[in-house]
Design a protein around this motif. Structure first.
Motif, mmCIF file in Angstrom:
data_model
loop_
_atom_site.group_PDB
_atom_site.id
_atom_site.type_symbol
_atom_site.label_atom_id
_atom_site.label_comp_id
_atom_site.label_asym_id
_atom_site.label_seq_id
_atom_site.Cartn_x
_atom_site.Cartn_y
_atom_site.Cartn_z
ATOM 1 N N ASP A 1 0.871 6.268 -6.725
ATOM 2 C CA ASP A 1 -0.096 6.864 -7.004
ATOM 3 C C ASP A 1 -0.112 8.681 -6.989
ATOM 4 O O ASP A 1 -0.319 9.646 -8.047
ATOM 5 N N HIS A 2 0.474 9.165 -6.079
ATOM 6 C CA HIS A 2 0.746 10.499 -5.745
ATOM 7 C C HIS A 2 1.591 10.846 -7.241
ATOM 8 O O HIS A 2 1.090 11.939 -7.238
ATOM 9 N N LEU B 1 0.746 -1.202 -0.161
ATOM 10 C CA LEU B 1 0.060 -0.024 0.499
ATOM 11 C C LEU B 1 1.302 1.432 -0.172
ATOM 12 O O LEU B 1 0.347 2.430 -0.865
ATOM 13 N N LYS C 1 2.506 1.569 -3.968
ATOM 14 C CA LYS C 1 1.438 2.069 -4.722
ATOM 15 C C LYS C 1 0.947 3.158 -4.065
ATOM 16 O O LYS C 1 0.094 4.165 -5.069
ATOM 17 N N SER C 2 0.761 3.879 -3.020
ATOM 18 C CA SER C 2 0.129 5.493 -2.788
ATOM 19 C C SER C 2 1.373 6.837 -2.633
ATOM 20 O O SER C 2 1.358 7.102 -3.457
ATOM 21 N N GLU C 3 2.652 5.887 -2.851
ATOM 22 C CA GLU C 3 3.519 6.754 -4.002
ATOM 23 C C GLU C 3 3.452 6.639 -5.572
ATOM 24 O O GLU C 3 3.663 7.393 -5.963
#
Length: 241
Positions: A85-86, A78, A81-83
């Motif tokens: 998406d950012h 997660l 994945k957040s990195e």
């Protein structure tokens, strides 16, 4: 000047910069192994302090390692994945700004270059060259304005697997004595010795790869593990009827 060229070429030929490029993998391994060594170690010590049998400690320890590996791996997935998406959001925003307000973005390029001590007559051609190459301009803004590197699209999966496997490998170390010694109060002593040795070795290797003092890192890592297990063992003894 021409006579110096062969010497320069020789220096460049022999000069090879060595950079460690697997920082993200090492970080994931450190996260997985450090938690894997410490958490099951503390759990096993706590159960031993509560007079549990080796079989119970081993069963609980294996269950914790499995749950911890899944939880840690999911957390790593997660986070990566957040990195990603950012990065994707910022990339789209920067693309839109280059199209909508190119003059403002060009002024930002000039400002960034000026912060490095580059004079206007020196950076003006660079700004003009970037304006003619939108992709290079976009890459420049992402890296130097936002400080973002393009993430590997497989990074999330690799991170999850690396952390989970590292957690499992670290987690089984303190449990090994319980598989061979039926009495938990005896097994915990061997577990302490084995785990502290593993923590020392792991801390030394971690310090080597992270650029810290290996011996200091080894002692700090072992100390953290010792405090965690001692606290768990003491609390179990205090509250056990």
């Amino acid at each position: 000047m021409a006579s110096l060229q062969p010497e320069k070429q020789t220096l460049l030929h022999h000069h090879t910069e060595k950079h460690f490029t697997a920082g993200e993998i090492v970080r994931d391994i450190i996260i997985g192994v450090s938690d894997g060594l410490t958490v099951p170690f503390a759990l096993a010590a706590g159960l031993s302090g509560a007079n549990a049998t080796s079989a119970i400690v081993l069963t609980a320890g294996i269950a914790e390692v499995a749950a911890g590996a899944i939880s840690m791996g999911l957390g790593g997935y997660l986070a990566a994945k957040s990195e990603a998406d950012h990065y994707a959001r910022e990339l789209k925003r920067e693309q839109d700004e280059i199209i909508a307000v190119p003059d403002t973005e060009a002024a930002e390029v000039a400002e960034i270059l000026s912060e490095y001590g580059i004079e206007e007559h020196e950076y003006a051609p660079v700004v003009n060259a970037l304006r003619k190459n939108p992709q290079a301009w976009l890459d420049f803004m992402m890296k130097f304005e936002l400080g973002l590197e393009k993430p590997d699209p497989r990074r999330a999966l690799y991170s999850a697997m690396t952390i989970a496997i590292s957690y499992i490998l670290g987690g089984f170390v303190p449990l090994i004595p319980y598989a061979f010694i039926p009495k938990a109060t005896e097994a915990v002593l061997y577990s302490v010795v084995v785990t502290l040795i593993a923590l020392l070795v792991f801390g030394f290797v971690k310090g080597y790869f992270t650029g810290n003092k290996p011996i200091k890192s080894a002692l700090e890592t072992a100390l953290i593990g010792a405090i965690a297990s001692a606290a768990a063992f003491g609390l179990a003894k205090a509250f056990h009827p």
